[in-house]
Structure formats: C-alpha cells, structure tokens
Design an enzyme around this catalytic site. Structure first.
Site, PDB file in Angstrom:
ATOM      1  N   GLU A   1      -1.792   3.966   0.357  1.00 58.47           N
ATOM      2  CA  GLU A   1      -1.775   3.333  -0.959  1.00 58.47           C
ATOM      3  C   GLU A   1      -2.250   1.880  -0.871  1.00 58.47           C
ATOM      4  O   GLU A   1      -2.960   1.403  -1.762  1.00 58.47           O
ATOM      5  CB  GLU A   1      -0.364   3.403  -1.556  1.00 58.47           C
ATOM      6  CG  GLU A   1       0.142   4.821  -1.764  1.00 58.47           C
ATOM      7  CD  GLU A   1       0.812   5.443  -0.525  1.00 58.47           C
ATOM      8  OE1 GLU A   1       1.402   6.523  -0.673  1.00 58.47           O
ATOM      9  OE2 GLU A   1       0.740   4.862   0.587  1.00 58.47           O
TER      10      GLU A   1
ATOM     11  N   HIS B   1      -0.989   1.360   4.946  1.00 57.02           N
ATOM     12  CA  HIS B   1      -0.659   2.693   4.457  1.00 57.02           C
ATOM     13  C   HIS B   1      -1.767   3.121   3.497  1.00 57.02           C
ATOM     14  O   HIS B   1      -2.574   2.303   3.044  1.00 57.02           O
ATOM     15  CB  HIS B   1       0.686   2.674   3.738  1.00 57.02           C
ATOM     16  CG  HIS B   1       1.841   2.476   4.658  1.00 57.02           C
ATOM     17  ND1 HIS B   1       3.118   2.839   4.310  1.00 57.02           N
ATOM     18  CD2 HIS B   1       1.930   1.959   5.905  1.00 57.02           C
ATOM     19  CE1 HIS B   1       3.952   2.557   5.301  1.00 57.02           C
ATOM     20  NE2 HIS B   1       3.246   2.006   6.276  1.00 57.02           N
TER      21      HIS B   1
ATOM     22  N   CYS C   1       4.904   0.739  -0.240  1.00 59.40           N
ATOM     23  CA  CYS C   1       3.889   1.103  -1.233  1.00 59.40           C
ATOM     24  C   CYS C   1       4.485   1.140  -2.639  1.00 59.40           C
ATOM     25  O   CYS C   1       3.823   0.760  -3.609  1.00 59.40           O
ATOM     26  CB  CYS C   1       3.246   2.425  -0.847  1.00 59.40           C
ATOM     27  SG  CYS C   1       2.434   2.292   0.770  1.00 59.40           S
TER      28      CYS C   1
END
Length: 145
Positions: free
Chosen positions: A54, A52, A82
């Site tokens: 992040e 992802h 995250c």
C-alpha cells in the site's frame, strides 16, 4: 471497471513482487474509476521495512490532491502501518482480497470512518498460503513476529 478488475491488477502486482523474490502482496489506488497508482510489497527487494504494498502504491500515485474519492485495493487486509496511511490521507474505502492470512487493522480503519470490504478471495488466500509455506521466516519478519 469493477472490483474484480482492479483486484486482478493488485493480484498481478503481488505476483510481480513474488517473481522479484519478495512478499506477494499487491495494491492499487483508484480515483474516478481510474488507476492512480499501483505497487507491491518491496521490503525484501529494497531492504526497507516500510515498503509495504500500500505504501509503494501511494508513493507511485504521487501527489493527487484529495484522496476523499479514492478506493485502495490490497490483496491482503492492510496492517496498522498501511491503515494509518489510509486514515491520514482520508481514503474512504479499502477493498481487501482477504483477511484470513492476516487480520490486519480492519477495526482501526472502520473506527475512523473507512468502509472496509473483504472479498475473501481464494486466489489471494492461496497465494499467501503457498508463500508462507515456502518462506515462513520471511513472513514472520514481515508481520513483526
């Protein structure tokens, strides 16, 4: 820099991800008013379900010691994966571009002492609306539906 300058860089990361054929979510990690790391969602590009935005951002930041004085910017409210990283590393502030598209794990982060600010930016919402309209199956895969 101000919120909008760091968020502009996160948006540029999201747009880069989109240009690469991925999901347009970007993130920036800031410490002492300087960017430590930046990244974007690479689930499609890397065929990796946990890359992802992040997570990519944190990986790109590398080992920075304490995260207590950091702020994580994300164009979309972070999900539980995250948010778990935010809590695990002790990041104290998360600034999201929007949470209308995806509510994410705001309550989870707040329950662990993280300040969460939702800027509710039209630019971030439009980026996601356009992407979801063109790629509904990919979006549903990304959010686990």
């Amino acid at each position: 820099m101000k919120y909008d300058e760091f968020m502009a860089i996160a948006i540029a990361e999201a747009q880069q991800g989109l240009q690469e054929g991925g999901i347009p979510i970007g993130s920036v990690l800031v410490k002492n008013n300087e960017i430590c790391g930046r990244g974007h969602n690479k689930r499609v590009q890397d065929s990796d379900p946990v890359t992802h935005a992040e997570i990519d951002c944190l990986r790109n930041a590398g080992r920075i010691g304490s995260y207590a004085e950091t702020t994580l910017y994300s164009t979309l409210m972070p999900c539980y994966l995250c948010a778990g990283a935010v809590v695990q590393f002790g990041i104290k502030t998360v600034i999201a571009g929007e949470s209308q598209t995806f509510a994410g794990a705001k309550g989870f982060m707040e329950s662990h002492g993280v300040e969460v600010i939702d800027l509710d930016l039209e630019e971030c919402k439009q980026l996601m609306r356009d992407f979801i309209q063109q790629n509904p199956r990919l979006w549903n895969e990304d959010i686990g539906n």
